[in-house]
Design a protein around this motif. Structure first.
Motif, PDB file in Angstrom:
ATOM      1  N   ARG A  63      21.811  58.375 -68.896  1.00 27.27           N
ATOM      2  CA  ARG A  63      20.951  57.245 -69.045  1.00 27.27           C
ATOM      3  C   ARG A  63      20.760  57.465 -70.718  1.00 27.27           C
ATOM      4  O   ARG A  63      20.414  58.598 -71.019  1.00 27.27           O
ATOM      5  CB  ARG A  63      19.748  57.561 -68.127  1.00 27.27           C
ATOM      6  CG  ARG A  63      19.705  56.580 -67.176  1.00 27.27           C
ATOM      7  CD  ARG A  63      18.322  56.592 -66.303  1.00 27.27           C
ATOM      8  NE  ARG A  63      17.802  55.334 -66.400  1.00 27.27           N
ATOM      9  CZ  ARG A  63      16.825  54.882 -65.631  1.00 27.27           C
ATOM     10  NH1 ARG A  63      16.303  55.554 -64.926  1.00 27.27           N
ATOM     11  NH2 ARG A  63      16.362  53.621 -65.843  1.00 27.27           N
ATOM     12  N   ARG A  64      20.374  56.549 -70.996  1.00 26.34           N
ATOM     13  CA  ARG A  64      19.792  56.323 -72.775  1.00 26.34           C
ATOM     14  C   ARG A  64      18.265  56.918 -72.581  1.00 26.34           C
ATOM     15  O   ARG A  64      17.728  56.563 -71.599  1.00 26.34           O
ATOM     16  CB  ARG A  64      19.851  55.117 -73.025  1.00 26.34           C
ATOM     17  CG  ARG A  64      21.020  54.507 -73.904  1.00 26.34           C
ATOM     18  CD  ARG A  64      21.124  53.101 -74.564  1.00 26.34           C
ATOM     19  NE  ARG A  64      19.933  52.670 -75.021  1.00 26.34           N
ATOM     20  CZ  ARG A  64      19.900  51.527 -75.580  1.00 26.34           C
ATOM     21  NH1 ARG A  64      20.910  50.810 -75.626  1.00 26.34           N
ATOM     22  NH2 ARG A  64      18.903  50.921 -75.956  1.00 26.34           N
ATOM     23  N   ASP A 103      15.827  55.932 -73.993  1.00 30.91           N
ATOM     24  CA  ASP A 103      14.875  55.013 -73.892  1.00 30.91           C
ATOM     25  C   ASP A 103      14.998  53.930 -72.852  1.00 30.91           C
ATOM     26  O   ASP A 103      14.616  52.813 -72.824  1.00 30.91           O
ATOM     27  CB  ASP A 103      14.858  54.185 -75.268  1.00 30.91           C
ATOM     28  CG  ASP A 103      16.200  53.561 -75.608  1.00 30.91           C
ATOM     29  OD1 ASP A 103      17.151  53.714 -75.122  1.00 30.91           O
ATOM     30  OD2 ASP A 103      16.247  52.488 -76.570  1.00 30.91           O
ATOM     31  N   ASP A 104      16.032  54.386 -71.854  1.00 31.91           N
ATOM     32  CA  ASP A 104      15.987  53.529 -70.680  1.00 31.91           C
ATOM     33  C   ASP A 104      15.051  54.238 -69.578  1.00 31.91           C
ATOM     34  O   ASP A 104      15.397  54.147 -68.189  1.00 31.91           O
ATOM     35  CB  ASP A 104      17.625  53.567 -69.896  1.00 31.91           C
ATOM     36  CG  ASP A 104      18.347  52.346 -70.644  1.00 31.91           C
ATOM     37  OD1 ASP A 104      17.816  51.529 -71.170  1.00 31.91           O
ATOM     38  OD2 ASP A 104      19.431  52.416 -70.386  1.00 31.91           O
ATOM     39  N   GLN A 156      17.638  43.219 -73.454  1.00 33.07           N
ATOM     40  CA  GLN A 156      18.388  44.519 -73.176  1.00 33.07           C
ATOM     41  C   GLN A 156      19.004  44.443 -71.685  1.00 33.07           C
ATOM     42  O   GLN A 156      18.329  43.698 -70.953  1.00 33.07           O
ATOM     43  CB  GLN A 156      17.560  45.614 -72.987  1.00 33.07           C
ATOM     44  CG  GLN A 156      16.753  45.966 -74.361  1.00 33.07           C
ATOM     45  CD  GLN A 156      15.965  44.848 -74.836  1.00 33.07           C
ATOM     46  OE1 GLN A 156      15.305  43.888 -74.085  1.00 33.07           O
ATOM     47  NE2 GLN A 156      15.381  45.015 -76.215  1.00 33.07           N
ATOM     48  N   GLY A 157      20.456  44.805 -71.319  1.00 39.25           N
ATOM     49  CA  GLY A 157      20.886  44.873 -70.111  1.00 39.25           C
ATOM     50  C   GLY A 157      21.701  43.313 -69.778  1.00 39.25           C
ATOM     51  O   GLY A 157      22.204  43.133 -68.873  1.00 39.25           O
ATOM     52  N   ASP A 181      11.448  53.759 -67.179  1.00 38.67           N
ATOM     53  CA  ASP A 181      10.958  52.520 -66.778  1.00 38.67           C
ATOM     54  C   ASP A 181       9.924  52.024 -67.687  1.00 38.67           C
ATOM     55  O   ASP A 181       9.872  50.862 -67.786  1.00 38.67           O
ATOM     56  CB  ASP A 181      10.338  52.831 -65.401  1.00 38.67           C
ATOM     57  CG  ASP A 181      11.262  53.292 -64.334  1.00 38.67           C
ATOM     58  OD1 ASP A 181      12.571  53.039 -64.436  1.00 38.67           O
ATOM     59  OD2 ASP A 181      10.848  53.866 -63.235  1.00 38.67           O
ATOM     60  N   ILE A 189      11.743  50.544 -70.667  1.00 34.47           N
ATOM     61  CA  ILE A 189      12.499  49.363 -70.476  1.00 34.47           C
ATOM     62  C   ILE A 189      11.425  48.065 -70.290  1.00 34.47           C
ATOM     63  O   ILE A 189      11.635  47.013 -71.011  1.00 34.47           O
ATOM     64  CB  ILE A 189      13.171  49.374 -69.123  1.00 34.47           C
ATOM     65  CG1 ILE A 189      14.436  50.469 -69.322  1.00 34.47           C
ATOM     66  CG2 ILE A 189      13.664  48.071 -68.739  1.00 34.47           C
ATOM     67  CD1 ILE A 189      15.023  50.936 -67.890  1.00 34.47           C
ATOM     68  N   LEU A 219      19.863  47.866 -66.225  1.00 35.18           N
ATOM     69  CA  LEU A 219      19.190  48.708 -67.050  1.00 35.18           C
ATOM     70  C   LEU A 219      19.034  50.017 -66.373  1.00 35.18           C
ATOM     71  O   LEU A 219      19.413  51.092 -66.910  1.00 35.18           O
ATOM     72  CB  LEU A 219      17.785  48.080 -67.575  1.00 35.18           C
ATOM     73  CG  LEU A 219      18.154  47.332 -68.592  1.00 35.18           C
ATOM     74  CD1 LEU A 219      16.708  46.774 -69.163  1.00 35.18           C
ATOM     75  CD2 LEU A 219      18.677  47.899 -70.077  1.00 35.18           C
ATOM     76  N   ARG A 266      22.394  51.452 -65.910  1.00 38.37           N
ATOM     77  CA  ARG A 266      23.186  51.753 -67.043  1.00 38.37           C
ATOM     78  C   ARG A 266      23.239  53.188 -67.510  1.00 38.37           C
ATOM     79  O   ARG A 266      22.452  53.952 -67.313  1.00 38.37           O
ATOM     80  CB  ARG A 266      22.762  51.092 -68.255  1.00 38.37           C
ATOM     81  CG  ARG A 266      23.276  51.272 -69.653  1.00 38.37           C
ATOM     82  CD  ARG A 266      22.872  50.272 -70.272  1.00 38.37           C
ATOM     83  NE  ARG A 266      21.540  50.363 -71.192  1.00 38.37           N
ATOM     84  CZ  ARG A 266      21.149  49.580 -72.182  1.00 38.37           C
ATOM     85  NH1 ARG A 266      22.001  48.507 -72.626  1.00 38.37           N
ATOM     86  NH2 ARG A 266      19.985  49.692 -72.470  1.00 38.37           N
TER      87      ARG A 266
END
Ligand code: AMP
Length: 234
Positions: free
Chosen positions: A161-162, A164-165, A13-14, A167, A170, A127, A130
């Motif tokens: 931010r999504r 599921d983003d 991811q990222g 901390d 992630i 992330l 993002r």
């Protein structure tokens, strides 16, 4: 009739996977099938599949294979879809999913698998920064330390931010990537399908590396003949 290229793109991811896949799919003229996006749309639309997948996606956990395979089958089930070729983004994510793909589609399920390689320490700040546009899906980086949404530079929509983003999610997704992707990457390498591309640098630099790596990997497919990957489709 020459079939289109069949590619898998992997990366933690990222790593810039979504951005690079969108460019690559346009460049190769193949459908970009991003399972994460498909799940997010299904969740937003409250379809039965979305309702089943919701809690896994929100927690940053993997959706059970059964649901993922249903989703992918919906998109690759038709022979026309397979003939057009595809760029799979976010699938397969585990060895079991990779094996299922080959079982269903046979030998020529995949021409090449590209891993965009960025170390975990480098993806964390990406992330956190993002932001994804709610309207057009473009990904933008927020300035350092900026905790809020932004206006999308591409269309003026709201880039957030999504969900599921967070901390925790992630951290969970990054740990899961190492655990789940390692056996899959080894297996793809064992089938001589894996290409690794350095994902550090500007999007243009990474894209140039991706194209060069793929050009070297698809010699027999005809895409190289034009020098642009755009091989004959008929
Ligand atoms: P992504 O946008 O690729 O980060 O995916 C977002 C979320 O969708 C993941 O954290 C998983 O919950 C789910 N997901 C996407 N693709 C898969 C897959 N191949 N297998 C299991 N879960 C997936």
């Amino acid at each position: 009739m020459m079939a289109g290229p069949r590619l898998i793109v992997l990366g933690r991811q990222g790593a810039g996977k979504g951005t690079q896949c969108a460019r690559l799919a346009a460049h190769l003229d193949v459908p970009h099938i991003a399972t994460g996006d498909l799940f997010r749309h299904a969740i937003a639309a409250r379809t039965p599949l979305g309702e089943q997948a919701r809690r896994y996606v929100e927690e940053g956990a993997l959706v059970p294979d059964e649901l993922v395979l249903d989703l992918v089958a919906d998109h690759l089930g038709a022979s026309g879809a397979r003939r057009a070729g595809y760029l799979l983004d976010g699938f397969p994510r585990t060895l079991a999913q990779g094996q299922a793909l080959f079982e269903v589609l046979g030998e020529r399920a995949v021409d090449a698998a590209v891993e965009i390689d960025v170390a975990p320490a480098a993806v964390l700040p990406r992330l956190a920064a993002r932001r994804v546009c709610q309207d057009c899906g473009s990904v933008t980086a927020a300035p350092d330390g900026w905790a809020h949404h932004l206006a999308c530079p591409a269309c003026g929509g709201m880039a957030r931010r999504r969900d599921d983003d967070t901390d925790e999610a992630i951290a969970r997704r990054l740990a899961l990537y190492d655990e789940e992707a390692t056996p899959l990457l080894e297996w793809l390498d064992g089938h001589d399908l894996l290409v690794t591309v350095d994902g550090i640098g500007s999007p243009d630099d990474v894209f140039a590396r991706l194209c060069a790596a793929l050009e070297a990997r698809l010699p027999a497919s005809g895409y190289q003949q034009t020098g642009t990957f755009r091989g004959p489709r008929t």
